[in-house]
Scaffold this active site. Structure first.
Site, PDB file in Angstrom:
ATOM      1  N   LYS A 170       2.129  -3.205   7.422  1.00 27.92           N
ATOM      2  CA  LYS A 170       2.425  -3.417   5.996  1.00 27.92           C
ATOM      3  C   LYS A 170       3.863  -2.987   5.692  1.00 27.92           C
ATOM      4  O   LYS A 170       4.558  -3.634   4.888  1.00 27.92           O
ATOM      5  CB  LYS A 170       1.440  -2.631   5.117  1.00 27.92           C
ATOM      6  CG  LYS A 170       0.022  -3.157   5.099  1.00 27.92           C
ATOM      7  CD  LYS A 170      -0.148  -4.546   4.502  1.00 27.92           C
ATOM      8  CE  LYS A 170       0.070  -4.598   3.015  1.00 27.92           C
ATOM      9  NZ  LYS A 170      -0.283  -5.945   2.453  1.00 27.92           N
ATOM     10  N   THR A 201       0.811  -1.215   0.000  1.00 19.35           N
ATOM     11  CA  THR A 201       0.000   0.000   0.000  1.00 19.35           C
ATOM     12  C   THR A 201       0.848   1.271   0.000  1.00 19.35           C
ATOM     13  O   THR A 201       1.983   1.258   0.501  1.00 19.35           O
ATOM     14  CB  THR A 201      -0.910  -0.020   1.257  1.00 19.35           C
ATOM     15  OG1 THR A 201      -1.513   1.258   1.409  1.00 19.35           O
ATOM     16  CG2 THR A 201      -0.120  -0.296   2.531  1.00 19.35           C
ATOM     17  N   ASP A 202       0.262   2.353  -0.483  1.00 16.79           N
ATOM     18  CA  ASP A 202       0.957   3.643  -0.408  1.00 16.79           C
ATOM     19  C   ASP A 202       0.975   4.192   1.019  1.00 16.79           C
ATOM     20  O   ASP A 202       1.695   5.151   1.309  1.00 16.79           O
ATOM     21  CB  ASP A 202       0.315   4.664  -1.369  1.00 16.79           C
ATOM     22  CG  ASP A 202      -1.155   4.954  -1.077  1.00 16.79           C
ATOM     23  OD1 ASP A 202      -1.728   4.316  -0.180  1.00 16.79           O
ATOM     24  OD2 ASP A 202      -1.727   5.831  -1.765  1.00 16.79           O
TER      25      ASP A 202
HETATM   26  P1  NAD Z   1      -9.582  -7.415   2.139  1.00 18.62           P
HETATM   27  O1  NAD Z   1      -9.601  -7.107   3.587  1.00 18.62           O
HETATM   28  O2  NAD Z   1     -10.812  -7.176   1.323  1.00 18.62           O
HETATM   29  O3  NAD Z   1      -9.191  -8.956   1.924  1.00 18.62           O
HETATM   30  C1  NAD Z   1      -8.187  -9.588   2.657  1.00 18.62           C
HETATM   31  C2  NAD Z   1      -8.320 -11.089   2.435  1.00 18.62           C
HETATM   32  O4  NAD Z   1      -7.241 -11.735   3.133  1.00 18.62           O
HETATM   33  C3  NAD Z   1      -9.610 -11.692   2.979  1.00 18.62           C
HETATM   34  O5  NAD Z   1     -10.174 -12.585   2.032  1.00 18.62           O
HETATM   35  C4  NAD Z   1      -9.166 -12.441   4.226  1.00 18.62           C
HETATM   36  O6  NAD Z   1      -9.989 -13.559   4.519  1.00 18.62           O
HETATM   37  C5  NAD Z   1      -7.760 -12.836   3.854  1.00 18.62           C
HETATM   38  N1  NAD Z   1      -6.886 -13.072   5.014  1.00 18.62           N
HETATM   39  C6  NAD Z   1      -6.738 -12.273   6.111  1.00 18.62           C
HETATM   40  N2  NAD Z   1      -5.854 -12.807   6.963  1.00 18.62           N
HETATM   41  C7  NAD Z   1      -5.410 -13.961   6.386  1.00 18.62           C
HETATM   42  C8  NAD Z   1      -4.460 -14.944   6.767  1.00 18.62           C
HETATM   43  N3  NAD Z   1      -3.793 -14.872   7.934  1.00 18.62           N
HETATM   44  N4  NAD Z   1      -4.246 -15.976   5.933  1.00 18.62           N
HETATM   45  C9  NAD Z   1      -4.923 -16.084   4.761  1.00 18.62           C
HETATM   46  N5  NAD Z   1      -5.843 -15.192   4.361  1.00 18.62           N
HETATM   47  C10 NAD Z   1      -6.078 -14.129   5.154  1.00 18.62           C
HETATM   48  O7  NAD Z   1      -8.340  -6.627   1.542  1.00 18.62           O
HETATM   49  P2  NAD Z   1      -8.157  -5.921   0.121  1.00 18.62           P
HETATM   50  O8  NAD Z   1      -8.702  -4.556   0.176  1.00 18.62           O
HETATM   51  O9  NAD Z   1      -8.597  -6.870  -0.930  1.00 18.62           O
HETATM   52  O10 NAD Z   1      -6.556  -5.785   0.105  1.00 18.62           O
HETATM   53  C11 NAD Z   1      -5.748  -6.867  -0.352  1.00 18.62           C
HETATM   54  C12 NAD Z   1      -4.291  -6.486  -0.210  1.00 18.62           C
HETATM   55  O11 NAD Z   1      -4.028  -5.305  -0.967  1.00 18.62           O
HETATM   56  C13 NAD Z   1      -3.869  -6.171   1.231  1.00 18.62           C
HETATM   57  O12 NAD Z   1      -2.590  -6.697   1.429  1.00 18.62           O
HETATM   58  C14 NAD Z   1      -3.838  -4.646   1.281  1.00 18.62           C
HETATM   59  O13 NAD Z   1      -2.873  -4.199   2.202  1.00 18.62           O
HETATM   60  C15 NAD Z   1      -3.439  -4.311  -0.142  1.00 18.62           C
HETATM   61  N6  NAD Z   1      -3.927  -3.015  -0.648  1.00 18.62           N
HETATM   62  C16 NAD Z   1      -5.245  -2.676  -0.562  1.00 18.62           C
HETATM   63  C17 NAD Z   1      -5.690  -1.460  -1.088  1.00 18.62           C
HETATM   64  C18 NAD Z   1      -7.128  -1.063  -1.038  1.00 18.62           C
HETATM   65  O14 NAD Z   1      -7.454   0.081  -1.378  1.00 18.62           O
HETATM   66  N7  NAD Z   1      -8.052  -1.919  -0.647  1.00 18.62           N
HETATM   67  C19 NAD Z   1      -4.769  -0.599  -1.705  1.00 18.62           C
HETATM   68  C20 NAD Z   1      -3.413  -0.976  -1.754  1.00 18.62           C
HETATM   69  C21 NAD Z   1      -3.011  -2.198  -1.236  1.00 18.62           C
HETATM   70  O1  DAU Z   2      -4.179   3.872   0.327  1.00 19.76           O
HETATM   71  C1  DAU Z   2      -4.388   2.489   0.240  1.00 19.76           C
HETATM   72  C2  DAU Z   2      -5.218   2.034   1.408  1.00 19.76           C
HETATM   73  O2  DAU Z   2      -6.538   2.484   1.165  1.00 19.76           O
HETATM   74  C3  DAU Z   2      -5.202   0.529   1.622  1.00 19.76           C
HETATM   75  O3  DAU Z   2      -3.911   0.138   1.962  1.00 19.76           O
HETATM   76  C4  DAU Z   2      -6.164   0.118   2.738  1.00 19.76           C
HETATM   77  O4  DAU Z   2      -6.216  -1.290   2.850  1.00 19.76           O
HETATM   78  C5  DAU Z   2      -7.546   0.643   2.384  1.00 19.76           C
HETATM   79  O5  DAU Z   2      -8.440   0.342   3.429  1.00 19.76           O
HETATM   80  C6  DAU Z   2      -7.492   2.148   2.156  1.00 19.76           C
HETATM   81  O6  DAU Z   2      -7.181   2.859   3.380  1.00 19.76           O
HETATM   82  P1  DAU Z   2      -7.935   4.213   3.785  1.00 19.76           P
HETATM   83  O7  DAU Z   2      -7.844   4.379   5.241  1.00 19.76           O
HETATM   84  O8  DAU Z   2      -7.504   5.339   2.929  1.00 19.76           O
HETATM   85  O9  DAU Z   2      -9.425   3.803   3.320  1.00 19.76           O
HETATM   86  P2  DAU Z   2     -10.859   3.997   3.996  1.00 19.76           P
HETATM   87  O10 DAU Z   2     -11.867   3.589   2.975  1.00 19.76           O
HETATM   88  O11 DAU Z   2     -10.950   3.400   5.343  1.00 19.76           O
HETATM   89  O12 DAU Z   2     -10.935   5.580   4.151  1.00 19.76           O
HETATM   90  C7  DAU Z   2     -10.789   6.452   3.038  1.00 19.76           C
HETATM   91  C8  DAU Z   2     -10.864   7.880   3.562  1.00 19.76           C
HETATM   92  O13 DAU Z   2     -12.201   8.132   4.017  1.00 19.76           O
HETATM   93  C9  DAU Z   2      -9.957   8.146   4.746  1.00 19.76           C
HETATM   94  O14 DAU Z   2      -9.461   9.475   4.651  1.00 19.76           O
HETATM   95  C10 DAU Z   2     -10.900   8.034   5.961  1.00 19.76           C
HETATM   96  C11 DAU Z   2     -12.222   8.489   5.404  1.00 19.76           C
HETATM   97  N1  DAU Z   2     -13.426   7.859   6.007  1.00 19.76           N
HETATM   98  C12 DAU Z   2     -13.481   6.498   6.055  1.00 19.76           C
HETATM   99  C13 DAU Z   2     -14.572   5.859   6.613  1.00 19.76           C
HETATM  100  C14 DAU Z   2     -14.630   4.356   6.674  1.00 19.76           C
HETATM  101  C15 DAU Z   2     -14.473   8.642   6.472  1.00 19.76           C
HETATM  102  O15 DAU Z   2     -14.428   9.884   6.390  1.00 19.76           O
HETATM  103  N2  DAU Z   2     -15.567   8.021   7.018  1.00 19.76           N
HETATM  104  C16 DAU Z   2     -15.655   6.653   7.112  1.00 19.76           C
HETATM  105  O16 DAU Z   2     -16.679   6.146   7.658  1.00 19.76           O
END
Ligand code: NAD
Ligand code: DAU
Length: 365
Positions: free
Chosen positions: A164, A135-136
């Site tokens: 991370k 992640t960033d």
């Molecule tokens: P998510 O929470 O939707 O999914 C995570 C998955 O990992 C789930 O299916 C969960 O069951 C599984 N998991 C958790 N712990 C585990 C373990 N110990 N062993 C095996 N499986 C396990 O997450 P996501 O949003 O799909 O993110 C996936 C990856 O991408 C993460 O590593 C996150 O840090 C990274 N990432 C996410 C974002 C974003 O915006 N969502 C952005 C950049 C990077």
């Molecule tokens: O930047 C990449 C990351 O983006 C990933 O590594 C993470 O897994 C992913 O969850 C996400 O993190 P953020 O904290 O940026 O995402 P989130 O959706 O939780 O929140 C986005 C923005 O919105 C953040 O500034 C917090 C704000 N927010 C979030 C929630 C859930 C609110 O204002 N209200 C809310 O209820």
């Protein structure tokens, strides 16, 4: 035929990635190793499992279970391992950091150990690769100007981003110390189908549909750099196939938006679809609530390296992909109902109930 082990493939990005890879690489086989935490849903890929049983296998298990991972590696002899498995929600990491250390740090370390052992035992195959999806947020917070590059110093703010960051360091250390062929990607905020509705965009979509309050943290001016999940999957496929082991690639959408602007846009998209007139505008549901502790102000990615080296750039415009995401949630009511279990409601009460106003950050069990 190439076999790829994907960890965390039952979560948001992993689900989209498996679907994407099976589509673009018809000769490949995917093994999905997922512990099915609250965020994982095996049903996300049930249609794939039924349609292409020879190309898709699901294994329920923890990346930290070394014996299980070793057995799986011996059975499958994968060409590559792509590690998505993680605890991923910043707010949860604030109230319960240990689960993040256990999966993101120790789990990744154990997965690395098992993969390295297999790689050594097979005679260090030159084309094996381990892609770690990160992640960033590891870079911390930006001021009003500037972008994160691959050489920006790590400066994580939350227990999530710290865990991370630790995992990224371990992956790189395995590469430098043992020559283990690992790659790391650091991506900005994703949105799109199958995202668990604890994250900003799906949470707001569902609350707007149900005419519930829309909790915006702080002043709503925190900025995220949004990327449609399919664009992320395409970037990951490019890094997996053509990236240089030992390298890190930043991935971002170039779509910086303040949270409040995203929420306004979602209100307008849904008001149009649900035919809510100006007098019932969903913007009336917005509530500014106590800020997230340690809330990073701004993220923005410089994706120049992956563009130059691998020719990747995002294909989807924010407005169109956001509208497509809204439509996906409107059309997938049963999926939404299935993921909003008792555990989900417990979390919503914990994060948005009285504890938030008391700024109570004691750990949950
Ligand atoms: P998510 O929470 O939707 O999914 C995570 C998955 O990992 C789930 O299916 C969960 O069951 C599984 N998991 C958790 N712990 C585990 C373990 N110990 N062993 C095996 N499986 C396990 O997450 P996501 O949003 O799909 O993110 C996936 C990856 O991408 C993460 O590593 C996150 O840090 C990274 N990432 C996410 C974002 C974003 O915006 N969502 C952005 C950049 C990077
Ligand atoms: O930047 C990449 C990351 O983006 C990933 O590594 C993470 O897994 C992913 O969850 C996400 O993190 P953020 O904290 O940026 O995402 P989130 O959706 O939780 O929140 C986005 C923005 O919105 C953040 O500034 C917090 C704000 N927010 C979030 C929630 C859930 C609110 O204002 N209200 C809310 O209820």
């Amino acid at each position: 035929m190439r076999t790829v082990i994907v960890t965390g493939g039952a979560g948001f990005i992993g689900t989209n990635f498996i679907r994407h890879l099976l589509e673009i690489r018809p000769q490949w086989r995917i093994v999905n190793l997922d512990a099915l935490t609250y965020a994982g849903n095996a049903a996300n890929l049930a249609d794939v499992a039924a349609r292409a049983p020879s190309r898709y296998r699901f294994v329920r298990g923890d990346i930290g279970d070394e014996a299980l991972v070793r057995t799986l590696l011996a059975e499958e002899t994968p060409w590559a391992v792509v590690n998505f498995a993680a605890e991923s929600h910043v707010d949860r990491s604030i109230v319960g950091p240990l689960a993040f250390v256990e999966t993101n740090v120790l789990g990744t370390a154990r997965l690395l150990l098992a993969c390295r052992r297999m790689w050594e035992e097979k005679g260090r195959p030159a084309d094996f690769r381990f892609l770690h999806v990160s992640t960033d947020e590891v870079f911390g917070s930006l001021g009003p100007a500037g972008h994160f590059t691959e050489t920006t110093a790590y400066d994580p703010s939350s227990p999530y981003s710290a865990s991370k960051a630790a995992s990224d360091h371990l992956v790189r250390a395995f590469q430098r110390t043992y020559g283990f062929p690992a790659l790391v990607t650091n991506c900005s905020n994703n949105y799109g189908p199958f995202q668990f509705p604890e994250k900003l965009i799906p949470l707001m979509i569902l609350n707007i549909i149900e005419e519930k309050e829309l909790p915006v943290y702080g002043d709503g001016r925190n900025v995220r750099d949004w990327l449609y999940v399919i664009d992320h999957c395409e970037a990951l496929a490019a890094v997996l196939e053509r990236g240089r082991p030992g390298e890190t690639y930043n991935i971002g959408g170039g779509a910086e938006r303040a949270n409040i602007d995203v929420v306004h846009q979602l209100c307008d998209l849904l008001d149009e679809r649900l035919q809510r007139g100006a007098e019932r505008s969903s913007r009336r549901l917005i509530r500014f609530v106590t800020d997230r502790p340690g809330h990073d102000r701004r993220y923005a990615i410089d994706a120049g390296k992956i563009q130059r080296e691998l020719g990747w750039r995002p294909r989807y415009a924010f407005a169109q992909a956001l509208a497509a995401t809204v439509d996906w949630y409107l059309n997938h009511g049963p999926w939404v109902d299935s993921v909003r279990s008792g555990e989900y409601r417990k979390w919503i009460d914990r994060n948005y109930g009285a504890a938030r106003d008391r700024a109570d950050t004691h750990e949950i069990d």
